[in-house]
Design a protein around this motif. Structure first.
Motif, PDB file in Angstrom:
ATOM      1  N   TRP A  90       0.821  -1.263   0.090  1.00  0.00           N
ATOM      2  CA  TRP A  90      -0.118  -0.169   0.048  1.00  0.00           C
ATOM      3  C   TRP A  90       0.902   1.175   0.112  1.00  0.00           C
ATOM      4  CZ3 TRP A  90      -4.843   0.979  -1.032  1.00  0.00           C
ATOM      5  CH2 TRP A  90      -5.691  -0.299  -1.242  1.00  0.00           C
ATOM      6  N   LEU A 165      -1.632   6.122  11.478  1.00  0.00           N
ATOM      7  CA  LEU A 165      -2.696   5.280  11.418  1.00  0.00           C
ATOM      8  C   LEU A 165      -2.772   4.703  12.945  1.00  0.00           C
ATOM      9  CD1 LEU A 165      -1.812   3.182   8.321  1.00  0.00           C
ATOM     10  CD2 LEU A 165      -3.895   4.618   8.869  1.00  0.00           C
ATOM     11  N   ALA A 190     -10.300  -1.113  11.688  1.00  0.00           N
ATOM     12  CA  ALA A 190     -10.127  -0.830  10.222  1.00  0.00           C
ATOM     13  C   ALA A 190      -8.663  -0.067  10.138  1.00  0.00           C
ATOM     14  CB  ALA A 190     -11.051   0.133   9.518  1.00  0.00           C
ATOM     15  N   GLY A 191      -8.305   0.828  11.277  1.00  0.00           N
ATOM     16  CA  GLY A 191      -7.103   1.376  11.182  1.00  0.00           C
ATOM     17  C   GLY A 191      -5.871   0.373  11.497  1.00  0.00           C
ATOM     18  N   GLY A 193      -5.722  -2.670  10.639  1.00  0.00           N
ATOM     19  CA  GLY A 193      -6.001  -3.328   9.337  1.00  0.00           C
ATOM     20  C   GLY A 193      -4.812  -2.845   8.480  1.00  0.00           C
ATOM     21  N   ALA A 194      -5.452  -1.281   8.242  1.00  0.00           N
ATOM     22  CA  ALA A 194      -4.444  -0.287   7.397  1.00  0.00           C
ATOM     23  C   ALA A 194      -3.183  -0.241   7.734  1.00  0.00           C
ATOM     24  CB  ALA A 194      -4.983   1.026   7.348  1.00  0.00           C
ATOM     25  N   ALA A 197      -1.338  -3.503   6.750  1.00  0.00           N
ATOM     26  CA  ALA A 197      -1.287  -3.380   5.147  1.00  0.00           C
ATOM     27  C   ALA A 197      -0.303  -2.347   4.953  1.00  0.00           C
ATOM     28  CB  ALA A 197      -2.729  -2.727   4.434  1.00  0.00           C
ATOM     29  N   VAL A 198       0.262  -1.508   5.673  1.00  0.00           N
ATOM     30  CA  VAL A 198       1.370  -0.824   5.221  1.00  0.00           C
ATOM     31  C   VAL A 198       2.664  -1.280   5.700  1.00  0.00           C
ATOM     32  CG1 VAL A 198       2.565   1.564   5.929  1.00  0.00           C
ATOM     33  CG2 VAL A 198      -0.025   1.559   5.551  1.00  0.00           C
ATOM     34  N   ILE A 231     -12.850  -4.676   6.414  1.00  0.00           N
ATOM     35  CA  ILE A 231     -12.092  -3.566   5.571  1.00  0.00           C
ATOM     36  C   ILE A 231     -10.572  -3.975   5.888  1.00  0.00           C
ATOM     37  CG2 ILE A 231     -11.597  -1.010   5.463  1.00  0.00           C
ATOM     38  CD1 ILE A 231     -14.385  -0.519   6.621  1.00  0.00           C
ATOM     39  N   GLY A 232     -10.071  -4.252   6.838  1.00  0.00           N
ATOM     40  CA  GLY A 232      -8.684  -4.431   6.994  1.00  0.00           C
ATOM     41  C   GLY A 232      -8.288  -5.750   6.166  1.00  0.00           C
ATOM     42  N   LEU A 235      -7.874  -4.704   2.644  1.00  0.00           N
ATOM     43  CA  LEU A 235      -6.614  -4.153   2.385  1.00  0.00           C
ATOM     44  C   LEU A 235      -5.562  -4.897   2.270  1.00  0.00           C
ATOM     45  CD1 LEU A 235      -6.937  -0.983   4.671  1.00  0.00           C
ATOM     46  CD2 LEU A 235      -7.459  -0.921   2.412  1.00  0.00           C
TER      47      LEU A 235
END
Length: 423
Positions: A90, A165, A190-191, A193-194, A197-198, A231-232, A235
């Protein structure tokens, strides 16, 4: 052409109303401080983009983002870690956005620096909501002047995105546990998971996150938390898809290394250096930054300026610095450790004074996040030897350190006479 007087009066009234809007937006001490912090952060992060050092990992990320913007490649993984695993892609996807406009690397660096500024302002708003204006000012100023946050933002590394995040996750957990807001749990999951994802180093926060869910399971809105988890996972789908194609060879190698087993040389070499996709730049390892003997030392370094001169192979300054700067940096690092430790007695004190109607979760949640992430990294450093912790590994808990020291500063200043506006 004759213009009626009413038209001139209406136009002048509109101009006065338009001129009064900025003053209305800046009404109140909190908004003025927030605007001042935003201006200082813009000046500190965007004024030195020409001096940013474009090293090999940053160059690879920029080239991969440019290739994605031109439609030449669609990478499923990001930069490679020292363990042979690849980060999710990402960061590359984010750097492809400015590449659609220009190939100037300053535009991409400016975007990452803007997200870093957004994280600073988010930390101020979160701390102001739950801990007060003085604690918010202290935490935001510590973020602003910390050299590591500025370095990570200029390098456009995954650590530059982990810190903003982490503020999202912290706000979501406080919103859900303290305010009992159901969408706070969705925002927190969700945060998280983001964050993963980073950068895979955000996995160190997962155990602490699960502990918070277990402790406050009666307050968790599980439907909203499941929505955020979906959502996570969405991603993470490119990284999971690539792992399925390679049968998770690199993951199995990392697990076997942790268990003390070794793979055959051919398999280990293939896992550590997979074949790049067509049109994708050759993968490069993460930069070797500050090496520290222990995780606690890295916690001190990450919240002070100690070791910043040796980061990313930066040359020694030609002009000798102040002899007491090293002692001041060490003092700042130990103050952050003391602030993180102080969160536990603050939570116990809040729980003991239940008549004050203060929820212990307001101190327990950041304490669990910070020390849970530090403990997870310490265990990983021991199990995945020769992994050595670095400051960018702790970027996910760095905002909590600033928050903790801001809270302690707030408590200490209560015994000092102060203007009424700060009360």
């Amino acid at each position: 052409v004759h213009v009626p007087k009413r038209t001139w009066a209406s136009a002048s009234r509109s101009v006065r109303e338009l001129a009064a809007r900025p003053a209305a937006l800046l009404a109140g001490t909190e908004r003025k401080v927030l605007a001042l912090l935003a201006l200082l952060a813009l000046a500190a992060r965007w004024s030195v983009l020409d001096l940013a050092r474009v090293d090999a990992p940053l160059l690879r990320s920029l080239l991969a983002g440019a290739a994605l913007a031109r439609g030449e490649a669609f990478p499923l993984v990001g930069a490679r870690t020292g363990l042979g695993l690849h980060h999710p892609p990402w960061l590359t996807y984010l750097l492809a956005l400015p590449a659609l406009v220009s190939r100037d690397p300053r535009l991409a660096l400016g975007l990452v620096a803007g997200l870093n500024i957004a994280g600073l302002l988010g930390l101020f708003v979160t701390t102001r909501r739950y801990y007060g204006l003085r604690a918010a000012c202290g935490a935001a100023i510590l973020w602003l002047v910390n050299p590591w946050t500025g370095l990570h933002a200029q390098q456009a590394s995954p650590a530059a995105l982990l810190a903003p995040l982490a503020v999202v996750v912290l706000y979501g957990l406080l919103r859900g546990s303290v305010d009992r807001g159901p969408w706070g749990w969705a925002l927190a999951t969700a945060g998280l998971g983001a964050m993963v994802a980073v950068s895979l180093w955000a996995l160190a926060v997962v155990p602490a996150f699960l502990i918070v869910l277990i402790v406050y399971h009666r307050r968790v809105a599980w439907a909203h938390a499941l929505f955020g988890a979906c959502i996570g996972l969405l991603l993470l789908s490119p990284w999971l898809y690539e792992g399925n194609l390679s049968r998770y060879t690199a993951v199995r190698q990392a697990v076997q290394n942790a268990l003390g087993a070794e793979m055959p040389a051919d398999d280990a070499t293939a896992a550590a250096a997979p074949e790049p996709l067509e049109g994708e730049p050759a993968p490069m390892a993460e930069p070797e930054t500050l090496r520290a003997p222990g995780v606690l030392d890295v916690v001190r370094h990450a919240h002070s300026g100690d070791g910043i001169g040796r980061a990313h192979g930066a040359p020694a300054p030609e002009v000798p610095g102040w002899p007491g700067a090293a002692r001041l940096d060490a003092l700042g690092g130990w103050l952050v450790v003391a602030g993180l430790t102080a969160l536990w007695p603050l939570a116990l004190s809040t729980w003991g004074h239940w008549r004050a109607r203060r929820d212990p979760a307001i101190h327990l949640v950041p304490a669990v996040l910070a020390w849970g992430g530090v403990a997870a990294l310490a265990i990983a450093a021991r199990a995945l030897a020769p992994l050595e912790p670095r400051t960018d590994h702790l970027a996910a808990v760095q905002p909590v350190g600033f928050l903790a020291l801001g809270i302690v500063m707030d408590r200490l200043t209560r015994v000092v006479a102060r203007p009424t506006v700060w009360r």
